[in-house]
Write a protein that holds these residues in place. Structure first.
Motif, PDB file in Angstrom:
ATOM      1  N   LEU A  97      40.974 -24.860 -11.768  1.00  0.00           N
ATOM      2  CA  LEU A  97      42.153 -25.371 -12.456  1.00  0.00           C
ATOM      3  C   LEU A  97      43.189 -24.258 -12.528  1.00  0.00           C
ATOM      4  CD1 LEU A  97      42.889 -28.010 -13.876  1.00  0.00           C
ATOM      5  CD2 LEU A  97      42.333 -26.899 -16.004  1.00  0.00           C
ATOM      6  N   VAL A 115      49.042 -24.738 -14.969  1.00  0.00           N
ATOM      7  CA  VAL A 115      49.143 -26.061 -15.576  1.00  0.00           C
ATOM      8  C   VAL A 115      48.565 -25.993 -16.984  1.00  0.00           C
ATOM      9  CG1 VAL A 115      48.455 -28.472 -15.414  1.00  0.00           C
ATOM     10  CG2 VAL A 115      49.018 -27.205 -13.351  1.00  0.00           C
ATOM     11  N   VAL A 116      49.358 -26.426 -17.958  1.00  0.00           N
ATOM     12  CA  VAL A 116      48.893 -26.415 -19.345  1.00  0.00           C
ATOM     13  C   VAL A 116      49.202 -27.759 -19.985  1.00  0.00           C
ATOM     14  CG1 VAL A 116      49.249 -23.931 -19.645  1.00  0.00           C
ATOM     15  CG2 VAL A 116      51.079 -25.514 -20.258  1.00  0.00           C
ATOM     16  N   ALA A 117      48.533 -28.022 -21.098  1.00  0.00           N
ATOM     17  CA  ALA A 117      48.916 -29.154 -21.928  1.00  0.00           C
ATOM     18  C   ALA A 117      49.636 -28.565 -23.130  1.00  0.00           C
ATOM     19  CB  ALA A 117      47.691 -29.938 -22.368  1.00  0.00           C
ATOM     20  N   LEU A 164      51.113 -32.769 -20.110  1.00  0.00           N
ATOM     21  CA  LEU A 164      50.723 -31.879 -19.013  1.00  0.00           C
ATOM     22  C   LEU A 164      51.975 -31.357 -18.328  1.00  0.00           C
ATOM     23  CD1 LEU A 164      47.806 -33.851 -17.353  1.00  0.00           C
ATOM     24  CD2 LEU A 164      47.644 -31.737 -18.669  1.00  0.00           C
ATOM     25  N   ARG A 215      36.637 -27.949 -11.216  1.00  0.00           N
ATOM     26  CA  ARG A 215      37.489 -28.789 -12.051  1.00  0.00           C
ATOM     27  C   ARG A 215      38.720 -29.182 -11.260  1.00  0.00           C
ATOM     28  NH1 ARG A 215      36.316 -27.487 -17.558  1.00  0.00           N
ATOM     29  NH2 ARG A 215      34.375 -26.338 -17.539  1.00  0.00           N
ATOM     30  N   ALA A 216      38.891 -30.489 -11.132  1.00  0.00           N
ATOM     31  CA  ALA A 216      40.030 -30.954 -10.350  1.00  0.00           C
ATOM     32  C   ALA A 216      41.322 -30.675 -11.097  1.00  0.00           C
ATOM     33  CB  ALA A 216      39.895 -32.440 -10.081  1.00  0.00           C
ATOM     34  N   LEU A 217      42.321 -30.278 -10.352  1.00  0.00           N
ATOM     35  CA  LEU A 217      43.617 -30.003 -10.931  1.00  0.00           C
ATOM     36  C   LEU A 217      44.327 -31.331 -11.191  1.00  0.00           C
ATOM     37  CD1 LEU A 217      45.469 -27.091  -9.289  1.00  0.00           C
ATOM     38  CD2 LEU A 217      46.599 -28.582 -10.898  1.00  0.00           C
ATOM     39  N   PRO A 218      44.916 -31.509 -12.363  1.00  0.00           N
ATOM     40  CA  PRO A 218      45.660 -32.749 -12.554  1.00  0.00           C
ATOM     41  C   PRO A 218      46.820 -32.799 -11.562  1.00  0.00           C
ATOM     42  CG  PRO A 218      45.977 -31.256 -14.428  1.00  0.00           C
ATOM     43  CD  PRO A 218      45.000 -30.607 -13.503  1.00  0.00           C
ATOM     44  N   SER A 219      46.882 -33.873 -10.783  1.00  0.00           N
ATOM     45  CA  SER A 219      47.925 -33.922  -9.762  1.00  0.00           C
ATOM     46  C   SER A 219      49.265 -34.220 -10.416  1.00  0.00           C
ATOM     47  CB  SER A 219      47.584 -34.995  -8.733  1.00  0.00           C
ATOM     48  OG  SER A 219      47.395 -36.207  -9.407  1.00  0.00           O
TER      49      SER A 219
END
Ligand SMILES: [Zn+2]
Ligand SMILES: [Zn+2]
Lengths: 224, 213
Positions: A4, A8-10, A17, A210-214
């Motif tokens: 990950l 990229v953060v939330a 996101l 862990r898949a990266l959120p696209s």
């Protein structure tokens, strides 16, 4: 290591996101949904924060050793330090308040400076050991309970109140406290927790893939 | 913004409360631990609404004695008088430091009240599933986190007066029970703001078109 991307953060305040863009030196990224600052670029943070933390440690010692103010009335004199105020509160029965004042004015700032110095020293050789992660958590908590600036205003209020009935003299400690407030503010704002966390050894050495959120939106850069 | 917001929770990711790392949770019920720092992961702070209400109500109860009970007693050769927060403000105003009187009035009386009302407002709107003024409510929450600590100023002032004025029998200052309730209000409101989860403000509008700008 997990795949990950650290970019990229939330958002901590609204969970949106977002990708943190490459920031210009000193620039900040803000959450496009709620406006919370999500990242700031702080070049040279490690060196500068170390210098500020050492200076803050010195100012802290002077603030706590020297009298904050003195008073003279009809030929009699008295002076007090922070510890003196806390001690009198304790002696006169307000034990909980005494402990709280000690926490806000002495213990929390001491831990804030001490923990940060320990963190900064161990970050010099990454990856830093795992206990640095625990300290990073604690330094944030200590910072939120450290109230030197509020104490300063409280001292000024009591100086003005007492000046109506006696002669009051500001002590060396009060000037050191003024310096300490500025140094603590500069120290906290120059410290970069994101950079620090990126240098800490992970608890799970081999994290699951862990898949990266696209997709996801970009955080807005400074001066939206 | 008019698009549907993609949040950590809606995409099945959880953000670590300690280090901020975004990761895929172990399960929906028990998200497990952060792979970087080991902190227990939570999609939202646990029991945020109930905890915050409990703290707000307790702080509200302490607010009355904090303002009614005296905080210090000043004893001199000829007189003995006790001061509440309000009478302290009035004294300062009368002796010509109206600016300090104003600062104290704001810090001691108005900020705690504003903080309690703001938290109650946030809790009620979240519980009712309000979808409007999200940005304003988020800003209100952040403002509250910053100003709350300043309410402590009178307790500090009392502490230094007590520490300094020990010229018995000429003059002395002693603390009174008001300081305890007053510090109670400050601490409880700080913890209350901490236990609230600002992400709840946005959860009600999740999946809807955002028309908030
Ligand atoms: Zn946000
Ligand atoms: Zn973590």
């Amino acid at each position: 290591m997990a795949s990950l991307s650290a970019d990229v953060v939330a958002c901590p305040d609204c969970d949106l996101l977002q990708r943190i863009p490459a920031l210009s030196p000193g620039g900040s990224a803000y959450c496009p949904r709620c406006g919370r600052k999500v990242a700031t670029s702080k070049p040279g943070s490690l060196e500068r924060t170390t210098a500020l933390a050492v200076a803050a440690a010195i100012a802290f010692l002077i603030t706590n050793v020297e009298p904050l103010m003195g008073l003279s009335l009809a030929g009699r004199e008295a002076s007090t330090t922070i510890a003196g105020g806390v001690w009198q509160m304790w002696e006169q029965g307000e034990k909980i308040t005494a402990l709280l004042i000690a926490l806000f004015a002495v213990i929390a700032p001491a831990l804030q400076i001490g923990f940060l110095l320990a963190i900064l020293l161990s970050l010099r050789r990454p990856p830093a050991p795992r206990w640095v992660g625990a300290l990073l958590r604690w330094v944030e908590i200590a910072g939120s309970w450290s109230m030197v600036e509020v104490m300063m205003l409280g001292i000024l209020v009591s100086l003005v109140k007492l000046a109506a009935i006696a002669r009051v003299v500001p002590g060396v400690g009060i000037f050191a406290a003024g310096g300490l407030i500025l140094l603590l503010a500069a120290m906290s704002s120059s410290f970069d927790p994101r950079e620090a966390w990126s240098r800490v050894r992970w608890v799970k050495d081999e994290g699951p893939q862990r898949a990266l959120p696209s997709g996801g939106v970009d955080a807005a850069e400074a001066g939206r | 913004m008019t698009s549907v917001a993609r949040t950590g929770m809606s995409e099945g990711f959880v953000s670590c409360g300690a280090c901020g790392l975004l990761s895929r949770p172990a399960g929906a019920e028990e998200p497990g631990e952060c792979p970087r720092c080991g902190e227990t992961l939570e999609f939202r702070r646990r029991d945020a609404i109930q905890r915050t209400w409990a703290l707000v109500i307790t702080a509200g109860i302490c607010y009355l004695p904090a303002n009614i009970l005296p905080v210090v007693r000043t004893t001199t050769l000829t007189s003995e008088e006790t001061d509440t927060i309000i009478s302290g403000v009035v004294h300062l105003y009368a002796t010509g430091s109206w600016y300090l009187a104003l600062i104290l009035l704001i810090a001691s009386v108005m900020i705690p009240l504003a903080k309690l009302s703001a938290l109650a407002y946030l809790l009620i709107t979240v519980q009712r599933g309000a979808v409007r003024n999200n940005r304003e409510r988020a800003r209100l929450y952040r403002l509250m986190e910053i100003i709350g600590r300043w309410s402590m100023v009178d307790v500090f002032a009392a502490t230094f007066a007590v520490g300094l004025v020990r010229l018995q029998p000429l003059m002395s200052v002693a603390p009174q029970p008001g300081v305890l309730f007053f510090s109670g209000v400050v601490i409880l409101t700080i913890i209350a703001a901490e236990s609230f989860d600002p992400r709840l403000i946005w959860d009600s509008s999740q999946g809807k078109q955002e028309t908030n700008d």
